[in-house]
Design a protein around this motif. Sequence first.
Motif, mmCIF file in Angstrom:
data_model
loop_
_atom_site.group_PDB
_atom_site.id
_atom_site.type_symbol
_atom_site.label_atom_id
_atom_site.label_comp_id
_atom_site.label_asym_id
_atom_site.label_seq_id
_atom_site.Cartn_x
_atom_site.Cartn_y
_atom_site.Cartn_z
ATOM 1 N N ILE A 159 0.033 1.460 1.932
ATOM 2 C CA ILE A 159 -1.067 0.799 1.099
ATOM 3 C C ILE A 159 -0.359 0.313 -0.142
ATOM 4 O O ILE A 159 -0.690 -0.791 -0.765
ATOM 5 C CB ILE A 159 -2.057 1.890 0.875
ATOM 6 C CG1 ILE A 159 -3.015 2.399 2.208
ATOM 7 C CG2 ILE A 159 -3.052 1.406 -0.189
ATOM 8 C CD1 ILE A 159 -3.837 3.387 2.029
ATOM 9 N N GLU A 160 0.649 1.023 -0.613
ATOM 10 C CA GLU A 160 1.155 0.831 -2.090
ATOM 11 C C GLU A 160 2.036 -0.331 -1.827
ATOM 12 O O GLU A 160 2.056 -1.055 -2.850
ATOM 13 C CB GLU A 160 1.917 1.977 -2.647
ATOM 14 C CG GLU A 160 1.162 3.167 -3.037
ATOM 15 C CD GLU A 160 2.042 4.316 -3.341
ATOM 16 O OE1 GLU A 160 3.293 4.521 -2.988
ATOM 17 O OE2 GLU A 160 1.412 5.171 -4.070
ATOM 18 N N SER A 161 2.741 -0.541 -0.547
ATOM 19 C CA SER A 161 3.762 -1.625 -0.519
ATOM 20 C C SER A 161 3.039 -3.024 -0.472
ATOM 21 O O SER A 161 3.240 -4.098 -0.746
ATOM 22 C CB SER A 161 4.459 -1.661 0.691
ATOM 23 O OG SER A 161 3.764 -1.155 1.978
ATOM 24 N N ASN A 162 1.692 -2.856 0.137
ATOM 25 C CA ASN A 162 0.690 -4.090 0.179
ATOM 26 C C ASN A 162 0.261 -4.537 -1.255
ATOM 27 O O ASN A 162 0.205 -5.578 -1.691
ATOM 28 C CB ASN A 162 -0.363 -3.768 1.195
ATOM 29 C CG ASN A 162 0.017 -4.220 2.549
ATOM 30 O OD1 ASN A 162 0.098 -5.420 3.050
ATOM 31 N ND2 ASN A 162 0.375 -3.167 3.373
ATOM 32 N N LEU A 163 -0.115 -3.449 -2.011
ATOM 33 C CA LEU A 163 -0.730 -3.630 -3.146
ATOM 34 C C LEU A 163 0.333 -4.150 -4.312
ATOM 35 O O LEU A 163 -0.111 -4.901 -5.263
ATOM 36 C CB LEU A 163 -1.375 -2.464 -3.870
ATOM 37 C CG LEU A 163 -2.589 -1.663 -3.008
ATOM 38 C CD1 LEU A 163 -3.030 -0.521 -3.560
ATOM 39 C CD2 LEU A 163 -3.743 -2.940 -2.904
ATOM 40 N N LYS A 164 1.570 -3.606 -4.049
ATOM 41 C CA LYS A 164 2.633 -4.356 -5.175
ATOM 42 C C LYS A 164 2.987 -5.767 -4.943
ATOM 43 O O LYS A 164 3.470 -6.333 -5.595
ATOM 44 C CB LYS A 164 3.721 -3.188 -4.822
ATOM 45 C CG LYS A 164 3.617 -2.068 -5.367
ATOM 46 C CD LYS A 164 4.965 -1.206 -5.241
ATOM 47 C CE LYS A 164 4.778 0.503 -5.510
ATOM 48 N NZ LYS A 164 5.987 1.228 -5.466
ATOM 49 N N GLU A 165 2.638 -6.215 -3.392
ATOM 50 C CA GLU A 165 3.033 -7.589 -3.307
ATOM 51 C C GLU A 165 1.995 -8.525 -4.155
ATOM 52 O O GLU A 165 0.592 -8.507 -3.748
ATOM 53 C CB GLU A 165 2.923 -8.013 -1.694
ATOM 54 C CG GLU A 165 3.044 -9.030 -1.521
ATOM 55 C CD GLU A 165 4.393 -9.546 -1.798
ATOM 56 O OE1 GLU A 165 4.638 -10.627 -2.375
ATOM 57 O OE2 GLU A 165 5.422 -8.997 -1.501
ATOM 58 N N SER A 166 2.530 -9.225 -4.832
ATOM 59 C CA SER A 166 1.563 -10.176 -5.712
ATOM 60 C C SER A 166 1.001 -11.353 -4.868
ATOM 61 O O SER A 166 -0.145 -11.774 -5.284
ATOM 62 C CB SER A 166 2.253 -10.534 -6.929
ATOM 63 O OG SER A 166 3.637 -11.283 -6.535
#
Length: 419
Positions: free
Chosen positions: A364-371
Amino acid sequence: MPSILASNAIPSPIFISSSSSRCRRKMTVRATINMPRFQNGSPSLPKLITRGLELRSVYENAKTTTPLEKLSPAPINSSDPMAIAKLYEIMEAVANRVEMHRNIGEQRNNWNTLLLTSINAITLTASVMTGIAAMGAGGAPLVAFKLSSTLLYLAATGMLLVINKIQPSQLAEEQRNAVRLFKKLYEEIHTTIRIGSPTSNDGEEAMEKVLALDRAYPLALLGVMLEKFPKTVEPAVWWAPLGNRKAKELRGRNNGNGWNGELEGEMREIVTVLNRKDKEDYLRLGKKALKLNKILAISGPLLTGLAAFGSAFVGHGSWAVVLGVVAGALSTVVNTIEHGWQVGMVFEMYRSNAGFFKLMQESIESNLKESEVERRENGELFEMKVALQLGRSLSELRDLATSSAMKGEANHEFASKLF
């Protein structure tokens, strides 16, 4: 010329007429041909021709346009043939690993059962022999029973040291996890080939996943075996770094790629619940299981060692008999609790469950970090995947996020309904 009769007519006999010359004969055959009766007149030939052309057109369309091409976002022919060949090679290696881990898992589970039975039988036999030696009149029989019981206790102590070091039940659980994860990887690669457009990046990503699983669940016992009594309990990690992966968005859907502010807030709340409740709870249970396993692993060999010491001094006081018999019996109980109840397997299960929630959190965090939302996984599909992994419906997942946002630390609900 055949004659057309009614449908219930009887076939005419066959007449043979011969000429004056016997060498040449003619056979005249009269046959009856039953034709169906058309109530509304004979069919129109132009209509039959038109229908035949329509059927031919449907057949050609069905032959040239397969269901796979309709389902796939891009034609399968547009994929890189070399990338597909590499993925098939990786699939073969993964299938082989599945069989290897399954076979070794069964073998190590048999180790646990056989070693538990053997050690308990040896320990109980030594206890009985110690009691017989105490009741003996002395002389050679007493010495024989004393020596035999002492040797049996020493053998049980050595075997317990080995079995407590390798923890066969925990090894078997590791192999079961490896089988499940390799089968999951096999299906992921198969899906990529069937409905995706594989590239060289897909092959590299699959290779990273295979190697990460190899490191997480080794097959060998010496040198690379996982630590069975770690100083700190950490979640199991079996995946490659998620930052190196490229998200696959659905083609033709650039409407934010399924993401919006509400979904991002929902995913952040889910991460908070996972980190505060689910992962923390399984790490806490893992610490308790590890502590219990350490106590049992030390107590078993210690008790058999004391029993061996007591059996060696039978005849020098009642304390030696009590120590030899009682310590041996207690050792059997401790060994049964540790390996019969498979405390090591329970610890590995808790650590693996904590790793599952850590993987969800990092995903989840890797997707949210992608701008750039176009580089993320599709939001709708990702939300559905998270809900399925937690055993919830989409509405339940959104209610959980809302409850977490409103109550904060006071929210006592766990994210997962499966574990």
